[in-house]
Design an enzyme around this catalytic site. Structure first.
Site, PDB file in Angstrom:
ATOM      1  N   LYS A  31       0.841  -1.215   0.000  1.00 23.68           N
ATOM      2  CA  LYS A  31       0.000   0.000   0.000  1.00 23.68           C
ATOM      3  C   LYS A  31       0.868   1.253   0.000  1.00 23.68           C
ATOM      4  O   LYS A  31       0.425   2.325   0.400  1.00 23.68           O
ATOM      5  CB  LYS A  31      -0.943  -0.009   1.214  1.00 23.68           C
ATOM      6  CG  LYS A  31      -1.897  -1.195   1.265  1.00 23.68           C
ATOM      7  CD  LYS A  31      -2.874  -1.180   0.099  1.00 23.68           C
ATOM      8  CE  LYS A  31      -3.759  -2.419   0.111  1.00 23.68           C
ATOM      9  NZ  LYS A  31      -4.578  -2.513  -1.131  1.00 23.68           N
ATOM     10  N   LEU A  73      -5.843   6.882   1.638  1.00 26.53           N
ATOM     11  CA  LEU A  73      -7.001   7.476   0.965  1.00 26.53           C
ATOM     12  C   LEU A  73      -8.145   6.480   0.820  1.00 26.53           C
ATOM     13  O   LEU A  73      -9.316   6.866   0.816  1.00 26.53           O
ATOM     14  CB  LEU A  73      -6.575   7.966  -0.427  1.00 26.53           C
ATOM     15  CG  LEU A  73      -5.501   9.062  -0.457  1.00 26.53           C
ATOM     16  CD1 LEU A  73      -4.991   9.282  -1.874  1.00 26.53           C
ATOM     17  CD2 LEU A  73      -6.029  10.368   0.127  1.00 26.53           C
ATOM     18  N   GLY A 118       0.857  13.166   3.809  1.00 23.78           N
ATOM     19  CA  GLY A 118       1.143  12.773   5.191  1.00 23.78           C
ATOM     20  C   GLY A 118       2.488  12.084   5.350  1.00 23.78           C
ATOM     21  O   GLY A 118       3.061  12.072   6.446  1.00 23.78           O
ATOM     22  N   GLU A 121       4.681  14.837   6.030  1.00 22.46           N
ATOM     23  CA  GLU A 121       4.436  15.299   7.403  1.00 22.46           C
ATOM     24  C   GLU A 121       5.169  14.398   8.401  1.00 22.46           C
ATOM     25  O   GLU A 121       5.756  14.878   9.374  1.00 22.46           O
ATOM     26  CB  GLU A 121       2.928  15.321   7.690  1.00 22.46           C
ATOM     27  CG  GLU A 121       2.222  16.376   6.838  1.00 22.46           C
ATOM     28  CD  GLU A 121       0.725  16.436   7.065  1.00 22.46           C
ATOM     29  OE1 GLU A 121       0.075  15.365   6.969  1.00 22.46           O
ATOM     30  OE2 GLU A 121       0.205  17.533   7.344  1.00 22.46           O
ATOM     31  N   GLU A 141      -2.306  17.224  -1.513  1.00 20.60           N
ATOM     32  CA  GLU A 141      -3.620  17.348  -0.857  1.00 20.60           C
ATOM     33  C   GLU A 141      -4.616  18.115  -1.719  1.00 20.60           C
ATOM     34  O   GLU A 141      -5.772  17.699  -1.880  1.00 20.60           O
ATOM     35  CB  GLU A 141      -3.467  18.044   0.511  1.00 20.60           C
ATOM     36  CG  GLU A 141      -3.009  17.138   1.637  1.00 20.60           C
ATOM     37  CD  GLU A 141      -1.496  16.963   1.714  1.00 20.60           C
ATOM     38  OE1 GLU A 141      -0.790  17.334   0.745  1.00 20.60           O
ATOM     39  OE2 GLU A 141      -1.026  16.447   2.729  1.00 20.60           O
ATOM     40  N   ARG A 144      -6.215  16.210  -4.367  1.00 16.37           N
ATOM     41  CA  ARG A 144      -7.157  15.187  -3.877  1.00 16.37           C
ATOM     42  C   ARG A 144      -8.390  15.810  -3.230  1.00 16.37           C
ATOM     43  O   ARG A 144      -9.218  15.102  -2.667  1.00 16.37           O
ATOM     44  CB  ARG A 144      -6.470  14.297  -2.820  1.00 16.37           C
ATOM     45  CG  ARG A 144      -5.204  13.601  -3.295  1.00 16.37           C
ATOM     46  CD  ARG A 144      -5.486  12.438  -4.207  1.00 16.37           C
ATOM     47  NE  ARG A 144      -4.245  11.735  -4.544  1.00 16.37           N
ATOM     48  CZ  ARG A 144      -4.016  11.149  -5.699  1.00 16.37           C
ATOM     49  NH1 ARG A 144      -4.928  11.171  -6.652  1.00 16.37           N
ATOM     50  NH2 ARG A 144      -2.874  10.526  -5.924  1.00 16.37           N
ATOM     51  N   GLY A 149      -3.271  17.677   7.407  1.00 10.94           N
ATOM     52  CA  GLY A 149      -3.834  17.513   8.758  1.00 10.94           C
ATOM     53  C   GLY A 149      -2.852  16.917   9.731  1.00 10.94           C
ATOM     54  O   GLY A 149      -3.196  16.644  10.881  1.00 10.94           O
TER      55      GLY A 149
END
Ligand code: 1HE
Length: 266
Positions: A31, A73, A118, A121, A141, A144, A149
């Protein structure tokens, strides 16, 4: 107190070697190491535990060709979350990443392939980022229909400045190669990122743990303070660190000419 042996991990592999250097490996290569809610909980558990377990440095790496494809996602789509659900999920991301940044143990991230959304991040919460020739950085982001976040507005903006971050999010710009180093997304771009990260981890692990604690927590905390408060806090931290036994020993070695000099090797 929970220790390393008490952790239950499915998406991350945790190993600690004989020098107390831990390896934290994201292990969902099929993944592309997308970060689902369970993986974030494992990161919270790991980085709540390692600083109290005598670990002297951490290598953060991943299995497969990509460091991390960011937010899972597919899970986000499947869960059909409402605003409150996602806010609480983001708070868990922050819990994990704050534990990393403020935990006091040096974390060196080994980056490859996609370091996006992310995933960037997560990488930004490490103290040092080492990239390889195939590494690329992005914040997709906007494409999408999402927003960051997991702390990018704080850490990525801090690394590269808000203008570059906004450009990445609006235009879909990807950074790689020397340019990624120049803008501050990573500190090293080398053929063998894994080997370089280990060199850095071994060097850092030779410092007294209390010095590393200050380097890997106090600097971040002080960035959040006014200059006046930061100067005060720095004095207090230096009072504790600079009088530790390990400092006295190293100062004695320097005073007698036995300590290594600080000079370039060549
Ligand atoms: C995923 C994810 C994912 C791959 N969530 N499952 N992040 C992104 O927008 C990046 C999305 N991913 C990609 O653009 C590509 O997957 C990659 C460039 C990273 C890799 O491409 P590739 O060709 O090697 O792999 P693939 O065929 O796209 O994906 C392989 C599998 O990984 C596939 O699953 P499968 O079951 O069909 O085999 C993909 O669905 C799965 N996969 N990426 C879930 N991200 C706190 S807010 C943060 C907000 C964000 O992070 S937004 C950025 C999201």
């Amino acid at each position: 107190m929970r220790g390393i042996a008490d952790l239950t991990l499915e998406n991350i592999v945790l190993e600690v070697d004989e020098d107390d250097i831990a390896t934290v490996t994201l292990n969902r290569p099929a993944k592309r190491n997308a970060l689902d809610a369970a993986t974030i909980e494992e990161l919270v558990d790991i980085f709540s535990t390692l600083p109290r377990a005598g670990v002297r440095a951490v290598i953060l790496r991943s299995n497969g060709d990509h460091f991390s494809a960011g937010l899972d996602l597919v899970e986000h789509h499947r869960e059909n979350r409402n605003a409150s659900d996602f806010m609480h999920l983001c708070l868990r991301w922050h819990e994990a990443f704050n534990k990393m940044e403020y935990g006091g143990v040096p974390i060196i991230a080994v980056l490859k392939g996609a370091v996006v959304g992310g995933g960037l991040e997560l990488a930004s919460a490490a103290h040092i980022r080492v990239a390889g020739p195939d590494t690329y950085f992005g914040l997709p982001e906007g494409q999408r229909g999402l927003f960051t976040g997991g702390g990018a507005t704080i850490r990525v903006a801090d690394l590269i400045g808000k203008a570059r971050m906004i450009d990445m999010m609006l235009s879909g710009r990807l950074y790689r190669g020397a340019e990624a180093v120049d803008v501050g997304l990573c500190q090293y771009m080398v053929e063998d990122a894994e080997a370089k990260a280990w060199d850095i981890a071994r060097a850092a692990a030779k410092n007294p743990p209390l010095s590393n604690f200050a380097i890997c927590s106090a600097i971040s905390h002080m960035q959040n303070m006014s200059a006046l408060d930061a100067a005060y806090a720095e004095s207090v931290v230096a009072g504790v660190v600079n009088t530790q036994d390990a400092a006295r020993e190293r100062l004695a070695a320097f005073a007698t000419g036995a300590a290594a000099k600080i000079k370039p090797a060549d």
